[in-house]
Design a protein around this motif. Structure first.
Motif, short mmCIF file in Angstrom:
data_model
loop_
_atom_site.label_atom_id
_atom_site.label_comp_id
_atom_site.label_asym_id
_atom_site.label_seq_id
_atom_site.Cartn_x
_atom_site.Cartn_y
_atom_site.Cartn_z
N MET A 42 -73.30 50.46 -12.87
CA MET A 42 -73.62 50.90 -11.52
C MET A 42 -74.05 49.70 -10.67
O MET A 42 -74.74 48.82 -11.15
CB MET A 42 -74.78 51.89 -11.55
N ASN A 43 -73.64 49.73 -9.42
CA ASN A 43 -74.07 48.68 -8.51
C ASN A 43 -75.07 49.24 -7.50
O ASN A 43 -75.34 50.44 -7.48
CB ASN A 43 -72.87 48.01 -7.83
N LYS A 44 -75.61 48.35 -6.68
CA LYS A 44 -76.68 48.76 -5.77
C LYS A 44 -76.21 49.79 -4.75
O LYS A 44 -76.99 50.66 -4.36
CB LYS A 44 -77.30 47.56 -5.08
N ASP A 45 -74.96 49.74 -4.33
CA ASP A 45 -74.47 50.73 -3.37
C ASP A 45 -74.43 52.13 -4.00
O ASP A 45 -74.77 53.11 -3.34
CB ASP A 45 -73.07 50.36 -2.86
N GLN A 46 -74.04 52.20 -5.24
CA GLN A 46 -74.01 53.49 -5.92
C GLN A 46 -75.42 54.07 -6.05
O GLN A 46 -75.64 55.25 -5.81
CB GLN A 46 -73.36 53.35 -7.30
N VAL A 47 -76.37 53.23 -6.42
CA VAL A 47 -77.75 53.68 -6.60
C VAL A 47 -78.37 54.08 -5.26
O VAL A 47 -78.95 55.17 -5.14
CB VAL A 47 -78.60 52.58 -7.29
N LYS A 48 -78.23 53.22 -4.26
CA LYS A 48 -78.80 53.52 -2.95
C LYS A 48 -78.15 54.76 -2.34
O LYS A 48 -78.82 55.58 -1.70
CB LYS A 48 -78.64 52.34 -2.01
N LYS A 81 -76.97 64.65 7.58
CA LYS A 81 -76.47 63.32 7.96
C LYS A 81 -76.74 62.32 6.84
O LYS A 81 -75.87 61.54 6.45
CB LYS A 81 -77.13 62.87 9.25
N ASN A 82 -77.95 62.36 6.30
CA ASN A 82 -78.30 61.43 5.21
C ASN A 82 -77.47 61.70 3.97
O ASN A 82 -77.09 60.76 3.25
CB ASN A 82 -79.79 61.52 4.90
N GLN A 83 -77.18 62.96 3.70
CA GLN A 83 -76.33 63.28 2.56
C GLN A 83 -74.94 62.68 2.74
O GLN A 83 -74.38 62.09 1.80
CB GLN A 83 -76.20 64.80 2.39
N ALA A 84 -74.39 62.83 3.92
CA ALA A 84 -73.05 62.28 4.19
C ALA A 84 -73.05 60.76 4.07
O ALA A 84 -72.15 60.18 3.45
CB ALA A 84 -72.58 62.70 5.58
N GLU A 85 -74.07 60.12 4.65
CA GLU A 85 -74.16 58.66 4.55
C GLU A 85 -74.31 58.21 3.09
O GLU A 85 -73.72 57.22 2.68
CB GLU A 85 -75.34 58.15 5.37
N ALA A 123 -76.78 57.33 -3.95
CA ALA A 123 -77.25 58.52 -4.67
C ALA A 123 -78.66 58.88 -4.22
O ALA A 123 -78.98 60.07 -4.04
CB ALA A 123 -77.20 58.28 -6.17
N ALA A 124 -79.50 57.86 -4.03
CA ALA A 124 -80.88 58.11 -3.59
C ALA A 124 -80.90 58.71 -2.18
O ALA A 124 -81.65 59.64 -1.89
CB ALA A 124 -81.69 56.83 -3.64
N LYS A 125 -80.05 58.18 -1.31
CA LYS A 125 -80.00 58.69 0.07
C LYS A 125 -79.47 60.11 0.10
O LYS A 125 -79.96 60.95 0.86
CB LYS A 125 -79.14 57.77 0.94
N ASP A 126 -78.49 60.40 -0.73
CA ASP A 126 -77.94 61.76 -0.83
C ASP A 126 -79.04 62.72 -1.30
O ASP A 126 -79.23 63.79 -0.70
CB ASP A 126 -76.75 61.78 -1.79
N LEU A 127 -79.76 62.34 -2.33
CA LEU A 127 -80.84 63.19 -2.84
C LEU A 127 -81.93 63.39 -1.79
O LEU A 127 -82.40 64.50 -1.57
CB LEU A 127 -81.43 62.59 -4.11
N GLY A 128 -82.32 62.31 -1.12
CA GLY A 128 -83.33 62.40 -0.07
C GLY A 128 -82.88 63.32 1.05
O GLY A 128 -83.67 64.09 1.60
N GLY A 129 -81.59 63.25 1.39
CA GLY A 129 -81.04 64.13 2.42
C GLY A 129 -81.08 65.59 2.01
O GLY A 129 -81.36 66.46 2.84
#
Length: 67
Positions: free
Chosen positions: A1-7, A36-40, A9-15
């Protein structure tokens, strides 16, 4: 996993959490921000997936070209 995948997933969960919280308190604004955060987050995850796939392909080509 790279940082984009982790960030991503975290943003999706937060959304998702933000959307649910907005529903609980009756705030359509918070629900919309959550969506919006889920989509991003999903887009960022896919960018990370693409980067991983490109890295794997690059490594495969390097291995194929080794004598």
């Amino acid at each position: 996993m790279n940082k984009d995948q982790v960030k991503g997933a975290a943003k999706d969960l937060g959304g998702k959490i933000q959307e649910k919280a907005g529903k609980l308190v009756g705030s359509t604004e918070q629900q919309a921000k959550g969506l919006k955060n889920q989509a991003e987050g999903k887009v960022q995850e896919h960018v990370g997936d693409l980067k991983e796939n490109l890295k794997d392909a690059r490594d495969a080509v390097k291995d194929a070209l080794k004598p």
